[in-house]
Design an enzyme around this catalytic site. Structure first.
Site, PDB file in Angstrom:
ATOM      1  N   TYR A   1      -4.251   2.354  10.131  1.00  0.00           N
ATOM      2  CA  TYR A   1      -5.235   1.344   9.747  1.00  0.00           C
ATOM      3  C   TYR A   1      -6.364   1.121  10.741  1.00  0.00           C
ATOM      4  O   TYR A   1      -7.365   0.493  10.407  1.00  0.00           O
ATOM      5  CB  TYR A   1      -4.501   0.041   9.417  1.00  0.00           C
ATOM      6  CG  TYR A   1      -3.606   0.225   8.217  1.00  0.00           C
ATOM      7  CD1 TYR A   1      -4.116   0.152   6.936  1.00  0.00           C
ATOM      8  CD2 TYR A   1      -2.260   0.557   8.361  1.00  0.00           C
ATOM      9  CE1 TYR A   1      -3.317   0.368   5.820  1.00  0.00           C
ATOM     10  CE2 TYR A   1      -1.445   0.767   7.257  1.00  0.00           C
ATOM     11  CZ  TYR A   1      -1.984   0.680   5.989  1.00  0.00           C
ATOM     12  OH  TYR A   1      -1.187   0.911   4.901  1.00  0.00           O
TER      13      TYR A   1
ATOM     14  N   ALA B   1      -5.715   6.978  -0.434  1.00  0.00           N
ATOM     15  CA  ALA B   1      -5.543   5.834   0.471  1.00  0.00           C
ATOM     16  C   ALA B   1      -6.885   5.339   0.989  1.00  0.00           C
ATOM     17  O   ALA B   1      -7.131   4.126   1.061  1.00  0.00           O
ATOM     18  CB  ALA B   1      -4.633   6.215   1.632  1.00  0.00           C
ATOM     19  N   ARG B   2      -7.760   6.265   1.330  1.00  0.00           N
ATOM     20  CA  ARG B   2      -9.080   5.869   1.837  1.00  0.00           C
ATOM     21  C   ARG B   2      -9.828   5.037   0.804  1.00  0.00           C
ATOM     22  O   ARG B   2     -10.407   3.988   1.126  1.00  0.00           O
ATOM     23  CB  ARG B   2      -9.888   7.115   2.212  1.00  0.00           C
ATOM     24  CG  ARG B   2     -11.300   6.797   2.710  1.00  0.00           C
ATOM     25  CD  ARG B   2     -11.966   8.038   3.276  1.00  0.00           C
ATOM     26  NE  ARG B   2     -12.199   9.040   2.266  1.00  0.00           N
ATOM     27  CZ  ARG B   2     -13.282   9.081   1.484  1.00  0.00           C
ATOM     28  NH1 ARG B   2     -14.221   8.139   1.593  1.00  0.00           N
ATOM     29  NH2 ARG B   2     -13.437  10.040   0.595  1.00  0.00           N
TER      30      ARG B   2
ATOM     31  N   VAL C   1       0.856  -1.183   0.000  1.00  0.00           N
ATOM     32  CA  VAL C   1       0.000   0.000   0.000  1.00  0.00           C
ATOM     33  C   VAL C   1       0.896   1.239   0.000  1.00  0.00           C
ATOM     34  O   VAL C   1       1.626   1.490   0.961  1.00  0.00           O
ATOM     35  CB  VAL C   1      -0.918   0.029   1.225  1.00  0.00           C
ATOM     36  CG1 VAL C   1      -1.832   1.262   1.168  1.00  0.00           C
ATOM     37  CG2 VAL C   1      -1.747  -1.243   1.320  1.00  0.00           C
ATOM     38  N   THR C   2       0.884   1.992  -1.087  1.00  0.00           N
ATOM     39  CA  THR C   2       1.678   3.224  -1.158  1.00  0.00           C
ATOM     40  C   THR C   2       0.849   4.334  -1.803  1.00  0.00           C
ATOM     41  O   THR C   2      -0.019   4.079  -2.638  1.00  0.00           O
ATOM     42  CB  THR C   2       2.967   3.060  -1.993  1.00  0.00           C
ATOM     43  OG1 THR C   2       2.646   3.014  -3.388  1.00  0.00           O
ATOM     44  CG2 THR C   2       3.735   1.804  -1.605  1.00  0.00           C
ATOM     45  N   VAL C   3       1.128   5.553  -1.374  1.00  0.00           N
ATOM     46  CA  VAL C   3       0.603   6.754  -2.029  1.00  0.00           C
ATOM     47  C   VAL C   3       1.769   7.710  -2.181  1.00  0.00           C
ATOM     48  O   VAL C   3       2.513   7.960  -1.222  1.00  0.00           O
ATOM     49  CB  VAL C   3      -0.520   7.419  -1.206  1.00  0.00           C
ATOM     50  CG1 VAL C   3      -0.998   8.699  -1.902  1.00  0.00           C
ATOM     51  CG2 VAL C   3      -1.692   6.466  -1.017  1.00  0.00           C
TER      52      VAL C   3
ATOM     53  N   TYR D   1       4.250  -9.228   4.770  1.00  0.00           N
ATOM     54  CA  TYR D   1       3.574  -9.422   3.480  1.00  0.00           C
ATOM     55  C   TYR D   1       2.931  -8.122   3.034  1.00  0.00           C
ATOM     56  O   TYR D   1       2.922  -7.145   3.771  1.00  0.00           O
ATOM     57  CB  TYR D   1       2.553 -10.569   3.543  1.00  0.00           C
ATOM     58  CG  TYR D   1       1.370 -10.366   4.444  1.00  0.00           C
ATOM     59  CD1 TYR D   1       0.217  -9.734   3.979  1.00  0.00           C
ATOM     60  CD2 TYR D   1       1.362 -10.846   5.762  1.00  0.00           C
ATOM     61  CE1 TYR D   1      -0.901  -9.583   4.804  1.00  0.00           C
ATOM     62  CE2 TYR D   1       0.256 -10.692   6.576  1.00  0.00           C
ATOM     63  CZ  TYR D   1      -0.861 -10.060   6.102  1.00  0.00           C
ATOM     64  OH  TYR D   1      -1.967  -9.903   6.907  1.00  0.00           O
TER      65      TYR D   1
END
Length: 433
Positions: free
Chosen positions: A151, A122-123, A110-112, A433
């Site tokens: 999170y 991200a949302r 998960v990257t922005v 992971y």
């Protein structure tokens, strides 16, 4: 257990609409397209502050990601080779829980981009994954995180703590028994194979584990695409029991201490199918010649190493969050695991997204089997989905969450549920992971 292929699930339409309105294209990314795969990999590396990936690294990484559902967010009208401004991938994995397994929607990379923060990307990525999992009937989601403050807002709870351990070998001494089996060095492809084999054989021993994958073990064995990478100096040792059966394996490396002719032994992964194998591998590390310190992360918080040395004060054990879980289907999740004792309660779960919200009659028999049904009764216990998720794997006591003000209700009922939810051995998630 039959697992859904997440690659068959389309991009979430609600997130797609929201992001389109904000000027972005949200879509699945195929790893068979070398241009798309290269841009996706470069964006992931950038997001985790790594160097630009080489062609070999892109090919190496794409082989793993071909088995996953890869999601990218792009500027509308971006060129074919443009890097996505955000990334994520997911797959459905069998996760161990006390007494069994459950399908889990695993989320990774998960990257922005730093240039696109606070624009709802991200949302929409995370909400889209949760909706995709719910639509396919997957009862929980999980991830490991680089930032622990993000999170909880999506209903994830820190469920699987891990221990970071450092041992001063000069002080420690060895108090463990001598095992009947034997240790032998192993390297390269054999080390990678042994890591995967023992991990898969042993992961049912503790709640929280998921299967690894080939490139994960090859990287730990020093077989990554680029020789200059951090695991290029990997070494390995395995333990065979008295019958010659493989029961444990450890990947490690040595870091010189300048001017001392001594080293720090850094364990990348220790997998043991039996306690005997675990003791033998710990003994190898602690008793190693010319080693003054042993370091390892991602060990269970009840690791017996403190009872295998003569001086417990030589062992530094730091507990930190590692595996995060998010319950999406309360009855399916609670009925999938087994419990340490009987309990009965009406439990109200609060969930701003509505996936797990409801009031449930939970009955746990003396056999450790739970029955969970909707209820109209007044709740004995009220808690948020993140807190139920934190307690789910058996590693975070519900009573501890209640003491922190995160669980409300009848103290006696909370205590009974807390005892039932605990697992006999601390959960473990031995990989990222």
């Amino acid at each position: 257990m039959t697992l859904i292929d997440a690659r068959s699930i389309p991009a979430d339409p609600l997130s797609a609409t929201r992001l389109e309105e904000a000027g972005f294209d949200y879509r699945l990314v195929g790893m068979d397209d070398p241009v798309a795969a290269g841009a996706f990999t470069q964006a992931v590396n950038r997001g985790f502050l790594g160097p630009a990936a080489t062609d070999d690294e892109i090919t190496w990484t794409a082989e793993t990601w071909k088995a996953r559902r890869n999601v990218g967010v792009y500027e509308t009208g971006a060129a074919a080779d443009a890097l996505p401004v955000a990334t994520l991938n997911s797959w459905v994995a069998p996760a161990t829980v006390p007494g069994g397994q459950i399908p889990m929607w695993a989320i990774s990379v998960v990257t922005v981009a730093a240039t696109h923060r606070r624009r709802g990307i991200a949302r929409n990525l995370l909400e889209g994954e949760l909706r995709a999992a719910v639509a396919t009937g997957v009862p929980i989601a999980g991830l490991t995180v680089s930032e622990a403050t993000i999170y909880g807002r999506y209903g994830f709870g820190a469920a699987i703590p891990a221990a970071r351990i450092a041992i001063d070998t000069g002080r420690a001494g060895w108090a463990g028994p001598r095992e009947e089996g034997r240790l032998e060095y192993v390297a390269g492809e054999q080390l990678a194979s042994d890591l995967g084999e023992v991990h898969e054989r042993s992961r049912a021993n503790r709640s929280g584990q998921i299967p690894g994958w080939e490139t994960r073990w090859k990287t730990m064995a020093g077989l990554a695409a680029e020789e200059g990478k951090k695991n290029a100096g990997a070494r390995g040792v395995r333990y065979l029991d008295a019958d010659g059966e493989l029961r444990g394996v450890m990947a490690y490396s040595m870091a010189d201490q300048p001017g001392t002719f001594r080293s720090v032994l850094k364990i990348a992964h220790l997998a043991a199918q039996t306690d005997e194998a675990m003791r033998a591998l710990w003994g190898f590390a602690v008793n190693h010649d010319l080693v003054t310190r042993v370091e390892v992360d991602l060990r269970p918080i009840d690791d017996p190493i403190v009872h295998l040395v003569a001086d417990q004060r030589a062992v530094e054990l730091t507990v930190h969050d590692h595996g995060w879980l998010r319950i999406l289907d309360v009855p399916a999740a609670l009925e999938a695991r087994r419990y340490e004792g009987p309990a009965e309660a009406v439990v109200q779960v609060e969930d701003q997204y509505g996936f797990a919200a409801g009031t449930w009659q939970v009955r746990i028999g003396a056999d450790g089997v739970a029955s969970v049904l909707p209820s109209d009764a007044d709740p004995d216990v009220t808690l948020g989905v993140a807190d139920l998720s934190a307690a789910y794997a058996g590693g975070v006591p519900l009573a501890q969450l209640a003491a922190a003000g995160r669980v409300r209700g009848d103290a006696r009922v909370i205590g009974a549920l807390s005892r039932a939810l605990r697992s006999g051995r601390a959960p473990l998630l031995g990989i990222w992971y």
